[in-house]
Write a protein that holds these residues in place. Structure first.
Motif, PDB file in Angstrom:
ATOM      1  N   ILE A   1       0.729  -1.030  -0.014  1.00 55.77           N
ATOM      2  CA  ILE A   1       0.077  -0.060  -0.109  1.00 55.77           C
ATOM      3  C   ILE A   1       0.840   1.120  -0.026  1.00 55.77           C
ATOM      4  CG2 ILE A   1      -1.926   1.122   1.293  1.00 55.77           C
ATOM      5  CD1 ILE A   1      -2.696  -1.472   2.373  1.00 55.77           C
ATOM      6  N   PRO A   2       0.958   2.230  -1.102  1.00 63.15           N
ATOM      7  CA  PRO A   2       1.714   3.183  -1.249  1.00 63.15           C
ATOM      8  C   PRO A   2       1.155   4.590  -0.219  1.00 63.15           C
ATOM      9  CG  PRO A   2       0.187   3.096  -2.888  1.00 63.15           C
ATOM     10  CD  PRO A   2       0.092   1.995  -2.241  1.00 63.15           C
ATOM     11  N   THR A   3       2.009   5.201   0.071  1.00 62.55           N
ATOM     12  CA  THR A   3       1.534   6.550   0.775  1.00 62.55           C
ATOM     13  C   THR A   3       1.646   7.776   0.149  1.00 62.55           C
ATOM     14  OG1 THR A   3       3.958   6.686   1.507  1.00 62.55           O
ATOM     15  CG2 THR A   3       2.183   5.348   2.998  1.00 62.55           C
ATOM     16  N   GLU A   4       2.045   7.782  -1.249  1.00 60.36           N
ATOM     17  CA  GLU A   4       2.263   8.681  -1.996  1.00 60.36           C
ATOM     18  C   GLU A   4       2.045   8.414  -3.505  1.00 60.36           C
ATOM     19  OE1 GLU A   4       7.174   8.403  -2.457  1.00 60.36           O
ATOM     20  OE2 GLU A   4       6.159  10.106  -1.259  1.00 60.36           O
ATOM     21  N   PHE A   5       1.663   9.689  -4.306  1.00 61.50           N
ATOM     22  CA  PHE A   5       1.492   9.460  -5.854  1.00 61.50           C
ATOM     23  C   PHE A   5       2.721   9.303  -6.217  1.00 61.50           C
ATOM     24  CE2 PHE A   5       0.651  12.076  -9.561  1.00 61.50           C
ATOM     25  CZ  PHE A   5       0.007  11.195 -10.460  1.00 61.50           C
ATOM     26  N   ALA A   6       3.256   8.530  -7.179  1.00 61.69           N
ATOM     27  CA  ALA A   6       4.489   8.347  -7.758  1.00 61.69           C
ATOM     28  C   ALA A   6       4.393   7.515  -8.941  1.00 61.69           C
ATOM     29  CB  ALA A   6       5.389   7.399  -6.644  1.00 61.69           C
TER      30      ALA A   6
ATOM     31  N   ALA B   1      11.076  -4.339 -27.180  1.00 60.97           N
ATOM     32  CA  ALA B   1       9.830  -5.000 -27.567  1.00 60.97           C
ATOM     33  C   ALA B   1       8.700  -4.498 -26.571  1.00 60.97           C
ATOM     34  CB  ALA B   1       9.703  -6.564 -27.102  1.00 60.97           C
ATOM     35  N   THR B   2       8.870  -4.607 -25.237  1.00 60.08           N
ATOM     36  CA  THR B   2       7.739  -4.204 -24.242  1.00 60.08           C
ATOM     37  C   THR B   2       8.532  -3.593 -23.048  1.00 60.08           C
ATOM     38  OG1 THR B   2       7.444  -6.382 -23.193  1.00 60.08           O
ATOM     39  CG2 THR B   2       5.836  -5.547 -24.958  1.00 60.08           C
ATOM     40  N   THR B   3       7.795  -2.872 -22.416  1.00 57.06           N
ATOM     41  CA  THR B   3       8.553  -2.184 -21.098  1.00 57.06           C
ATOM     42  C   THR B   3       7.542  -1.951 -19.962  1.00 57.06           C
ATOM     43  OG1 THR B   3       9.948  -0.430 -20.113  1.00 57.06           O
ATOM     44  CG2 THR B   3       8.265   0.295 -21.691  1.00 57.06           C
ATOM     45  N   ASN B   4       7.794  -2.348 -18.787  1.00 59.30           N
ATOM     46  CA  ASN B   4       6.882  -2.199 -17.585  1.00 59.30           C
ATOM     47  C   ASN B   4       6.898  -0.623 -17.166  1.00 59.30           C
ATOM     48  OD1 ASN B   4       6.160  -5.112 -17.612  1.00 59.30           O
ATOM     49  ND2 ASN B   4       8.179  -5.233 -17.356  1.00 59.30           N
ATOM     50  N   ILE B   5       5.689  -0.235 -16.651  1.00 61.77           N
ATOM     51  CA  ILE B   5       5.823   1.190 -15.987  1.00 61.77           C
ATOM     52  C   ILE B   5       5.283   1.108 -14.571  1.00 61.77           C
ATOM     53  CG2 ILE B   5       5.051   3.417 -16.455  1.00 61.77           C
ATOM     54  CD1 ILE B   5       4.524   2.696 -19.352  1.00 61.77           C
ATOM     55  N   PRO B   6       5.875   1.214 -13.662  1.00 65.63           N
ATOM     56  CA  PRO B   6       5.148   1.127 -12.246  1.00 65.63           C
ATOM     57  C   PRO B   6       4.939   2.350 -12.030  1.00 65.63           C
ATOM     58  CG  PRO B   6       7.541   0.181 -12.370  1.00 65.63           C
ATOM     59  CD  PRO B   6       7.436   0.973 -13.606  1.00 65.63           C
ATOM     60  N   TYR B   7       3.628   2.491 -11.285  1.00 61.37           N
ATOM     61  CA  TYR B   7       3.262   3.646 -10.300  1.00 61.37           C
ATOM     62  C   TYR B   7       2.512   3.443  -9.307  1.00 61.37           C
ATOM     63  CZ  TYR B   7      -1.133   2.755 -13.191  1.00 61.37           C
ATOM     64  OH  TYR B   7      -2.222   2.295 -13.716  1.00 61.37           O
ATOM     65  N   ALA B   8       2.314   4.519  -8.654  1.00 61.83           N
ATOM     66  CA  ALA B   8       1.585   4.449  -7.081  1.00 61.83           C
ATOM     67  C   ALA B   8       0.617   5.281  -6.970  1.00 61.83           C
ATOM     68  CB  ALA B   8       2.623   4.139  -5.961  1.00 61.83           C
ATOM     69  N   LEU B   9      -0.506   4.981  -6.498  1.00 68.31           N
ATOM     70  CA  LEU B   9      -1.755   5.869  -6.089  1.00 68.31           C
ATOM     71  C   LEU B   9      -1.961   5.658  -4.791  1.00 68.31           C
ATOM     72  CD1 LEU B   9      -4.119   4.611  -9.010  1.00 68.31           C
ATOM     73  CD2 LEU B   9      -2.477   6.466  -9.233  1.00 68.31           C
ATOM     74  N   ALA B  10      -1.744   7.051  -4.139  1.00 71.07           N
ATOM     75  CA  ALA B  10      -2.051   7.081  -2.693  1.00 71.07           C
ATOM     76  C   ALA B  10      -3.608   7.335  -2.491  1.00 71.07           C
ATOM     77  CB  ALA B  10      -1.627   8.080  -2.024  1.00 71.07           C
ATOM     78  N   THR B  11      -4.415   7.854  -3.543  1.00 73.67           N
ATOM     79  CA  THR B  11      -5.723   7.822  -3.344  1.00 73.67           C
ATOM     80  C   THR B  11      -6.542   7.442  -4.570  1.00 73.67           C
ATOM     81  OG1 THR B  11      -5.717  10.112  -4.572  1.00 73.67           O
ATOM     82  CG2 THR B  11      -5.637  10.116  -2.181  1.00 73.67           C
TER      83      THR B  11
ATOM     84  N   ARG C   1      -0.370  -0.129  -5.855  1.00 77.28           N
ATOM     85  CA  ARG C   1       0.865  -0.033  -6.812  1.00 77.28           C
ATOM     86  C   ARG C   1       0.436  -0.712  -7.882  1.00 77.28           C
ATOM     87  NH1 ARG C   1       5.633   1.532  -4.985  1.00 77.28           N
ATOM     88  NH2 ARG C   1       6.761   0.359  -6.583  1.00 77.28           N
ATOM     89  N   TYR C   2       0.556  -0.143  -9.100  1.00 78.36           N
ATOM     90  CA  TYR C   2       0.262  -0.721 -10.411  1.00 78.36           C
ATOM     91  C   TYR C   2       1.361  -0.952 -11.438  1.00 78.36           C
ATOM     92  CZ  TYR C   2      -4.523  -0.017  -8.842  1.00 78.36           C
ATOM     93  OH  TYR C   2      -5.560  -0.069  -8.048  1.00 78.36           O
ATOM     94  N   TYR C   3       1.130  -1.745 -12.613  1.00 74.14           N
ATOM     95  CA  TYR C   3       2.001  -1.664 -13.312  1.00 74.14           C
ATOM     96  C   TYR C   3       1.138  -1.591 -14.821  1.00 74.14           C
ATOM     97  CZ  TYR C   3       5.588  -4.368 -10.470  1.00 74.14           C
ATOM     98  OH  TYR C   3       6.008  -4.290  -9.593  1.00 74.14           O
ATOM     99  N   ALA C   4       1.802  -0.588 -15.854  1.00 76.62           N
ATOM    100  CA  ALA C   4       1.195  -0.525 -17.025  1.00 76.62           C
ATOM    101  C   ALA C   4       2.328  -1.050 -18.093  1.00 76.62           C
ATOM    102  CB  ALA C   4       0.830   0.912 -17.411  1.00 76.62           C
ATOM    103  N   THR C   5       1.980  -1.348 -19.468  1.00 75.40           N
ATOM    104  CA  THR C   5       2.895  -1.860 -20.137  1.00 75.40           C
ATOM    105  C   THR C   5       2.712  -1.239 -21.395  1.00 75.40           C
ATOM    106  OG1 THR C   5       1.592  -3.638 -21.216  1.00 75.40           O
ATOM    107  CG2 THR C   5       3.032  -4.277 -19.135  1.00 75.40           C
ATOM    108  N   TRP C   6       3.848  -0.902 -22.227  1.00 73.53           N
ATOM    109  CA  TRP C   6       3.915  -0.090 -23.516  1.00 73.53           C
ATOM    110  C   TRP C   6       4.602  -1.039 -24.350  1.00 73.53           C
ATOM    111  CZ3 TRP C   6       7.259   3.951 -25.991  1.00 73.53           C
ATOM    112  CH2 TRP C   6       6.597   4.553 -27.185  1.00 73.53           C
ATOM    113  N   ASP C   7       4.061  -1.605 -25.630  1.00 71.89           N
ATOM    114  CA  ASP C   7       4.678  -2.460 -26.581  1.00 71.89           C
ATOM    115  C   ASP C   7       5.401  -1.627 -27.655  1.00 71.89           C
ATOM    116  OD1 ASP C   7       2.621  -1.243 -27.913  1.00 71.89           O
ATOM    117  OD2 ASP C   7       1.496  -3.293 -28.240  1.00 71.89           O
ATOM    118  N   GLY C   8       5.634  -0.255 -27.514  1.00 67.91           N
ATOM    119  CA  GLY C   8       6.350   0.603 -28.488  1.00 67.91           C
ATOM    120  C   GLY C   8       5.283   0.882 -29.795  1.00 67.91           C
ATOM    121  N   ARG C   9       4.164   0.688 -29.902  1.00 65.37           N
ATOM    122  CA  ARG C   9       3.116   1.111 -30.947  1.00 65.37           C
ATOM    123  C   ARG C   9       2.111   2.258 -30.445  1.00 65.37           C
ATOM    124  NH1 ARG C   9       2.851  -3.420 -34.400  1.00 65.37           N
ATOM    125  NH2 ARG C   9       3.964  -5.236 -33.716  1.00 65.37           N
ATOM    126  N   ASP C  10       1.559   2.769 -31.389  1.00 64.22           N
ATOM    127  CA  ASP C  10       0.600   4.066 -31.074  1.00 64.22           C
ATOM    128  C   ASP C  10      -0.669   3.558 -30.923  1.00 64.22           C
ATOM    129  OD1 ASP C  10      -0.210   3.431 -33.731  1.00 64.22           O
ATOM    130  OD2 ASP C  10       0.524   5.343 -34.477  1.00 64.22           O
TER     131      ASP C  10
END
Length: 277
Positions: A184-189, A200-210, A238-247
């Motif tokens: 559980i995060p305590t800040e927006f990050a 090929a693909t990349t993982n994008i970690p981020y955190a939501l405090a609300t 805490r979440y992950y999004a992925t981008w595959d290098g495409r639009d």
């Protein structure tokens, strides 16, 4: 008597004598403070084959910490360590990097601080995030992740650390991204994507405090939107999004610098990513 000392401060005397000297021994007054042992603990996670996940190191320290050395052991048939970053009260003070890796039955990696901007204060809380990827052919089960560690203060005096390991429980199915973490995060990050650069693909970690509406977008160097990676309501976590290098139209993008923008609750964060073809 060091074998019977409990926690606290003690005063006493040390006598120095010489076999060649006939004079009285030299006596030196001294004070000794016995502190509790610092504790480094590693969180646990639930995930799926082929998915990224993360574990978090938390440190309870009784003195300011200037550097850390951590050895992490795990089963490389199921897990792969990608990167490590500072977290919590270590952000802006200590940086971390993986300095070596070797196979000793289980793979063991060594993590050490690589930036000494400032000591982290005494206290308790997160100090580092360890990012892993579960191998696509990993079998279902719970895999231990163990660690040993030492810390040192500004005098470079090394202290032992009591280490508490974590685990990764791997389920049988593949989830749909993003994946919520039990931490559980305590800040927006918005954290650095990995791998970076990527092909090929990349993982994008981020955190939501609300909780609230969240958008994750990829922009080109002109600030134009290339891809909407995520858009919708998400709870605290805490979440992950992925981008595959495409639009958004599925067209592959060329080599270059791009930006990931995270927007939620009236806040916006941006990080740079590098695509190599």
């Amino acid at each position: 008597d060091p074998t019977t000392l409990g926690l606290g401060s003690y005063s006493g005397e040390i006598a120095f004598t010489s076999a060649q000297a006939s004079n009285s021994p030299f006596v030196l007054s001294t004070n000794v403070t016995v502190l509790p042992v610092d504790t480094l603990s590693l969180s646990s996670a639930n995930t799926f084959p082929g998915s990224p996940t993360d574990l978090q190191f938390s440190l309870r320290s009784y003195l300011p910490v200037d550097s850390l050395a951590i050895a992490v052991a795990f089963d490389d048939a199921a897990l792969r360590v990608d990167s490590v970053t500072a977290a919590g009260r270590a952000i802006g003070k200590l940086g971390f990097s993986i300095v070596s890796s070797q196979a000793l039955g289980m793979t063991e990696i060594a993590i050490a601080t690589n930036d000494y901007s400032a000591s982290i204060p005494a206290g308790s809380g997160p100090i580092a995030n360890l990012y892993l990827t579960v191998e696509g052919d990993a079998t279902e089960g719970e895999y231990a992740v163990t660690s040993t560690a030492t810390v040192s203060d500004s005098t470079r005096f090394v202290f032992p650390v009591h280490s508490i390991g974590g685990s990764v429980a791997i389920g049988a199915a593949t989830p749909v991204y993003p994946v919520e973490s039990p931490i559980i995060p305590t800040e927006f990050a918005l954290e650095q994507n990995y791998p970076n650069p990527f092909n090929a693909t990349t993982n994008i970690p981020y955190a939501l405090a609300t909780s609230g509406e969240v958008t994750v977008e990829v922009l080109n160097i002109l600030g134009q939107k290339v891809k909407s990676v995520h858009s919708g309501y998400q709870r605290v976590g805490r979440y992950y999004a992925t981008w595959d290098g495409r639009d958004d139209g599925g067209k592959e993008q060329g080599t270059g610098i791009y930006f990931v923008r995270l927007r939620a609750g009236g806040q916006s964060l941006i990080t740079k990513v590098v695509l190599l073809k």
